[in-house]
Motif scaffolding. Sequence first.
Motif, PDB file in Angstrom:
ATOM      1  N   ASN A 166       1.295  -1.529   0.741  1.00  0.00           N
ATOM      2  CA  ASN A 166       0.429  -0.271   0.324  1.00  0.00           C
ATOM      3  C   ASN A 166       0.706   1.401   0.126  1.00  0.00           C
ATOM      4  OD1 ASN A 166      -2.383  -1.388   0.151  1.00  0.00           O
ATOM      5  ND2 ASN A 166      -1.896  -2.006   2.215  1.00  0.00           N
ATOM      6  N   TYR A 167       2.306   1.470   1.057  1.00  0.00           N
ATOM      7  CA  TYR A 167       2.875   2.189   0.618  1.00  0.00           C
ATOM      8  C   TYR A 167       3.843   1.727   0.533  1.00  0.00           C
ATOM      9  CZ  TYR A 167      -1.634   4.179   2.935  1.00  0.00           C
ATOM     10  OH  TYR A 167      -3.313   4.447   3.327  1.00  0.00           O
ATOM     11  N   LEU A 168       4.685   2.506  -0.313  1.00  0.00           N
ATOM     12  CA  LEU A 168       6.285   2.689  -0.401  1.00  0.00           C
ATOM     13  C   LEU A 168       6.691   3.625  -0.015  1.00  0.00           C
ATOM     14  CD1 LEU A 168       9.279   1.793  -1.451  1.00  0.00           C
ATOM     15  CD2 LEU A 168       8.483   2.857  -3.604  1.00  0.00           C
ATOM     16  N   PRO A 206       3.551   0.307  -5.426  1.00  0.00           N
ATOM     17  CA  PRO A 206       2.253   0.365  -4.334  1.00  0.00           C
ATOM     18  C   PRO A 206       1.272   1.430  -5.140  1.00  0.00           C
ATOM     19  CG  PRO A 206       4.057   2.091  -4.332  1.00  0.00           C
ATOM     20  CD  PRO A 206       4.784   0.626  -5.362  1.00  0.00           C
ATOM     21  N   ALA A 207       0.443   1.533  -3.920  1.00  0.00           N
ATOM     22  CA  ALA A 207      -0.637   2.234  -4.100  1.00  0.00           C
ATOM     23  C   ALA A 207      -0.263   4.259  -4.128  1.00  0.00           C
ATOM     24  CB  ALA A 207      -1.296   1.951  -3.273  1.00  0.00           C
ATOM     25  N   PHE A 208       0.842   4.281  -2.556  1.00  0.00           N
ATOM     26  CA  PHE A 208       1.080   5.306  -2.788  1.00  0.00           C
ATOM     27  C   PHE A 208       2.015   5.686  -2.347  1.00  0.00           C
ATOM     28  CE2 PHE A 208      -3.411   5.968  -2.282  1.00  0.00           C
ATOM     29  CZ  PHE A 208      -3.815   6.983  -2.842  1.00  0.00           C
ATOM     30  N   GLY A 270       1.916  -4.616   4.387  1.00  0.00           N
ATOM     31  CA  GLY A 270       1.345  -3.555   3.434  1.00  0.00           C
ATOM     32  C   GLY A 270       2.657  -2.465   3.050  1.00  0.00           C
ATOM     33  N   ILE A 271       3.625  -2.486   4.050  1.00  0.00           N
ATOM     34  CA  ILE A 271       4.431  -0.865   4.471  1.00  0.00           C
ATOM     35  C   ILE A 271       5.897  -1.504   3.851  1.00  0.00           C
ATOM     36  CG2 ILE A 271       5.696   0.786   5.148  1.00  0.00           C
ATOM     37  CD1 ILE A 271       3.247   0.645   6.838  1.00  0.00           C
ATOM     38  N   VAL A 272       6.230  -0.716   2.768  1.00  0.00           N
ATOM     39  CA  VAL A 272       8.152  -0.932   2.584  1.00  0.00           C
ATOM     40  C   VAL A 272       8.711  -0.428   2.478  1.00  0.00           C
ATOM     41  CG1 VAL A 272       9.320  -2.583   0.461  1.00  0.00           C
ATOM     42  CG2 VAL A 272       7.386  -3.169   1.183  1.00  0.00           C
ATOM     43  N   MET A 273       9.443   0.055   2.898  1.00  0.00           N
ATOM     44  CA  MET A 273      10.893   1.376   3.287  1.00  0.00           C
ATOM     45  C   MET A 273      12.488   0.945   3.061  1.00  0.00           C
ATOM     46  SD  MET A 273      12.023   3.811   7.151  1.00  0.00           S
ATOM     47  CE  MET A 273       9.902   3.835   6.600  1.00  0.00           C
TER      48      MET A 273
END
Length: 515
Positions: A166-168, A206-208, A270-273
């Motif tokens: 969802n979020y990068l 990602p979505a955003f 759902g997050i990757v940093m």
Amino acid sequence: MESVIERIERGQFWKFHGGIHPPQQKFLTNDKPIRQLPLPKQLVIPVQQNIGLAGEIIVKIGEQVLKGQALTKASHPMAVPVHAPTSGTIKSIEKSIIAHPSGLSELCILLTPDGDDRWLQRKICTDYQSLPKSDVIEKIANSGVAGMGGAGFPSHIKANTKAQINYLIINASECEPYITADDLLIREHCAGIFDGIKILDHLLNPAFILIGIEDNKPEAIKALQKECQSNDRIKVCVLPTKYPTGGEKQLIMALTGKEVPSGVLPSALGIVMHNIATCFAIADAVIHDTPLIKRVVTVSGQALAKPQNVWALLGTPVEFLLKQCGYQQLDAQQTAQLPDEKQIIMGGPMMGFSLPSTNVPIVKISNCILAPSSKEIPHDEKEVECIRCGQCADVCPSQLLPQELQWSAKAKNQQQLNQLNLFDCIECGACAYVCPSHIPLVHYYRIAKAEIRQQSALDIQAEKAKERFEARKLRLERDKKARDEKTKKAAEARKARMNSGTVSGNSDNPLSQLR
Ligand code: SF4
Ligand code: SF4
């Protein structure tokens, strides 16, 4: 309910627990461009510079290598290769002191530059979107890219996350005092950074994309906003300055309001940093066929005549950087063993550690070298008894109990340390910063973590040895049983032959030879 994006668009964020506001001291280096340096006389390249495994050495002593040539190859997904930062000759392959608080020695490749800085042939690739994603991932892996924000996790693994993202999140917060390397990189190379962000967008879908940056970097914020103004899915999130906003879990909380539970990877939410400097390295790898051989390092502190950000080749000795930035001349004895009053810190004042020697090389995760004056960072304060004031717990962003951890660490009570979630400690140093008893809390946690890791490695070894012993015992028992069975069968056959009276004419039968 209001969505994350609606909040972000209104400039509203979540608060993470604790945190502190130490003096920024970024002014020492954030007003000068990144400086190019001459070649050092020698480069010391540790074979392993990432979390995971070392690559396999593929060069020999005496071999001539070109700039960008791989010195190791990865034979495991968690291994990341290292490359020649310039052309020259492999002088030796030996254990050498590396940047570690304990002054550890690790296997290093020593390269003597020839001064020509001759590149290996490279092939520019601008149409990576037309390649299979696996090829793009392979380019990142082969270029030796590992997280440059401090952790050194192999980037190709994070760029190959299979979960729905969802979020990068791009971490540009650079929250530690003194350090301005990412700030300057954004200001000078924003387009290159965005090339890397687009590659990650292509791979992770990602979505955003949320770029987290603290409000103390106005020029970098402007550059980022300008670069992404045509893309609605990319949001530049300007956060209030508070240490440690750049911690992975803290930044995720600040931007999305989600708490990453202990032992859970952000991808499960759902997050990757990725760190912003890593994005630049990814673009270099995929588009310019350029491996990770250099990085921006902040060389700061009031013991320097010329504090500034520099492009440092990986393997550059810290001593060389200090001299380039106007540190007093170090003689051989000082260099070998730094006396206390000449404290040099690798990393910032909060998360960094004092170097035992300035011979150690810059590696992929080295973002700062700090040469403070004794007034700037006093290091002669005596540790006294804990007064149970609780200030450390108030500021701990991981919501731990630092004073309890300290007692358990001193008592070497590993069971209790695990119960207190020692491994959730991000070693941010906020607790030690506020401690009125001057207890070097992080120092105790690091030692405790190293001891627990060593103990679990020994436990694994002992378990493996036990398994091997049990397997051998079983095999020997099986072999003995098979031998006994065979002997028994042979004896029974002999007996049967003797009893049946059909022994005549059997040349094997000793009785036949008596006739
Ligand atoms: S801040 Fe220092 S003195 Fe206060 S409780 Fe924590 S460890 Fe003890
Ligand atoms: S160093 Fe660890 S215990 Fe101390 S404040 Fe940071 S996360 Fe908490």
